[in-house]
Scaffold this motif. Structure first.
Motif, PDB file in Angstrom:
ATOM      1  N   SER A 245      -7.864  -0.441   4.991  1.00  0.00           N
ATOM      2  CA  SER A 245      -6.928   0.453   4.321  1.00  0.00           C
ATOM      3  C   SER A 245      -5.545  -0.185   4.223  1.00  0.00           C
ATOM      4  O   SER A 245      -5.137  -0.953   5.087  1.00  0.00           O
ATOM      5  CB  SER A 245      -6.834   1.800   5.036  1.00  0.00           C
ATOM      6  N   ILE A 246      -4.887   0.160   3.129  1.00  0.00           N
ATOM      7  CA  ILE A 246      -3.476  -0.180   2.925  1.00  0.00           C
ATOM      8  C   ILE A 246      -2.825   1.106   2.444  1.00  0.00           C
ATOM      9  O   ILE A 246      -3.140   1.594   1.360  1.00  0.00           O
ATOM     10  CB  ILE A 246      -3.285  -1.306   1.903  1.00  0.00           C
ATOM     11  N   GLY A 247      -1.945   1.673   3.260  1.00  0.00           N
ATOM     12  CA  GLY A 247      -1.340   2.958   2.916  1.00  0.00           C
ATOM     13  C   GLY A 247      -2.411   4.012   2.731  1.00  0.00           C
ATOM     14  O   GLY A 247      -3.267   4.201   3.593  1.00  0.00           O
ATOM     15  N   ASP A 248      -2.418   4.683   1.572  1.00  0.00           N
ATOM     16  CA  ASP A 248      -3.391   5.741   1.284  1.00  0.00           C
ATOM     17  C   ASP A 248      -4.694   5.227   0.690  1.00  0.00           C
ATOM     18  O   ASP A 248      -5.655   5.980   0.579  1.00  0.00           O
ATOM     19  CB  ASP A 248      -2.784   6.767   0.328  1.00  0.00           C
ATOM     20  N   ALA A 249      -4.747   3.970   0.269  1.00  0.00           N
ATOM     21  CA  ALA A 249      -5.967   3.400  -0.319  1.00  0.00           C
ATOM     22  C   ALA A 249      -6.882   2.893   0.803  1.00  0.00           C
ATOM     23  O   ALA A 249      -6.416   2.282   1.761  1.00  0.00           O
ATOM     24  CB  ALA A 249      -5.611   2.257  -1.261  1.00  0.00           C
ATOM     25  N   SER A 250      -8.178   3.165   0.662  1.00  0.00           N
ATOM     26  CA  SER A 250      -9.099   2.694   1.701  1.00  0.00           C
ATOM     27  C   SER A 250     -10.486   2.428   1.133  1.00  0.00           C
ATOM     28  O   SER A 250     -10.856   2.958   0.081  1.00  0.00           O
ATOM     29  CB  SER A 250      -9.187   3.708   2.844  1.00  0.00           C
ATOM     30  N   ARG A 251     -11.225   1.602   1.856  1.00  0.00           N
ATOM     31  CA  ARG A 251     -12.627   1.284   1.541  1.00  0.00           C
ATOM     32  C   ARG A 251     -13.371   1.142   2.842  1.00  0.00           C
ATOM     33  O   ARG A 251     -12.810   0.766   3.861  1.00  0.00           O
ATOM     34  CB  ARG A 251     -12.736  -0.051   0.813  1.00  0.00           C
ATOM     35  N   ASN A 252     -14.677   1.378   2.779  1.00  0.00           N
ATOM     36  CA  ASN A 252     -15.524   1.047   3.920  1.00  0.00           C
ATOM     37  C   ASN A 252     -16.807   0.443   3.392  1.00  0.00           C
ATOM     38  O   ASN A 252     -17.193   0.652   2.252  1.00  0.00           O
ATOM     39  CB  ASN A 252     -15.774   2.245   4.835  1.00  0.00           C
ATOM     40  N   ASP A 253     -17.445  -0.349   4.240  1.00  0.00           N
ATOM     41  CA  ASP A 253     -18.654  -1.057   3.845  1.00  0.00           C
ATOM     42  C   ASP A 253     -19.416  -1.427   5.112  1.00  0.00           C
ATOM     43  O   ASP A 253     -18.899  -1.291   6.223  1.00  0.00           O
ATOM     44  CB  ASP A 253     -18.291  -2.324   3.055  1.00  0.00           C
ATOM     45  N   ALA A 254     -20.626  -1.907   4.920  1.00  0.00           N
ATOM     46  CA  ALA A 254     -21.443  -2.401   6.035  1.00  0.00           C
ATOM     47  C   ALA A 254     -21.882  -3.819   5.684  1.00  0.00           C
ATOM     48  O   ALA A 254     -22.046  -4.162   4.512  1.00  0.00           O
ATOM     49  CB  ALA A 254     -22.650  -1.504   6.258  1.00  0.00           C
ATOM     50  N   LEU A 255     -22.045  -4.637   6.692  1.00  0.00           N
ATOM     51  CA  LEU A 255     -22.479  -6.021   6.505  1.00  0.00           C
ATOM     52  C   LEU A 255     -23.585  -6.317   7.506  1.00  0.00           C
ATOM     53  O   LEU A 255     -23.413  -6.101   8.702  1.00  0.00           O
ATOM     54  CB  LEU A 255     -21.301  -6.983   6.713  1.00  0.00           C
TER      55      LEU A 255
END
Length: 89
Positions: free
Chosen positions: A33-43
């Protein structure tokens, strides 16, 4: 062991990319995340090769970037990561 990295230096608006690298067994849950923007993932890690997750994220001006990488309980792997700002075209 969970990796939790918080960067409080100013980030200008634009595209950023987190790359996570893994070698071994098991899997990783990744939050970026950067500020209000976010992502999640699996590897899913690979025993005899390097697995890579590329996570682009468009962010507005912010003073906080946060990365959390959680290996699954049975993971036995080595982990590296980097964040790059992607230049605008």
């Amino acid at each position: 062991m969970t990796i939790h990295d918080v960067d409080e230096s100013h980030k200008t608006a634009g595209m950023y990319q987190l790359q996570v690298f893994c070698l071994g067994t098991g899997s990783l849950d990744i939050d970026f995340s950067i500020g209000d923007a976010s992502r999640n993932d699996a590897l899913r890690c690979i025993a005899d090769d390097i697995a890579v997750a590329n996570m682009p994220l468009e962010a507005t001006d912010s003073d906080i970037m946060e990365i959390t990488i959680r290996p699954s309980e049975a993971s036995d792997c080595q982990i590296a990561y980097r964040v790059d700002r992607i230049p605008s075209a």
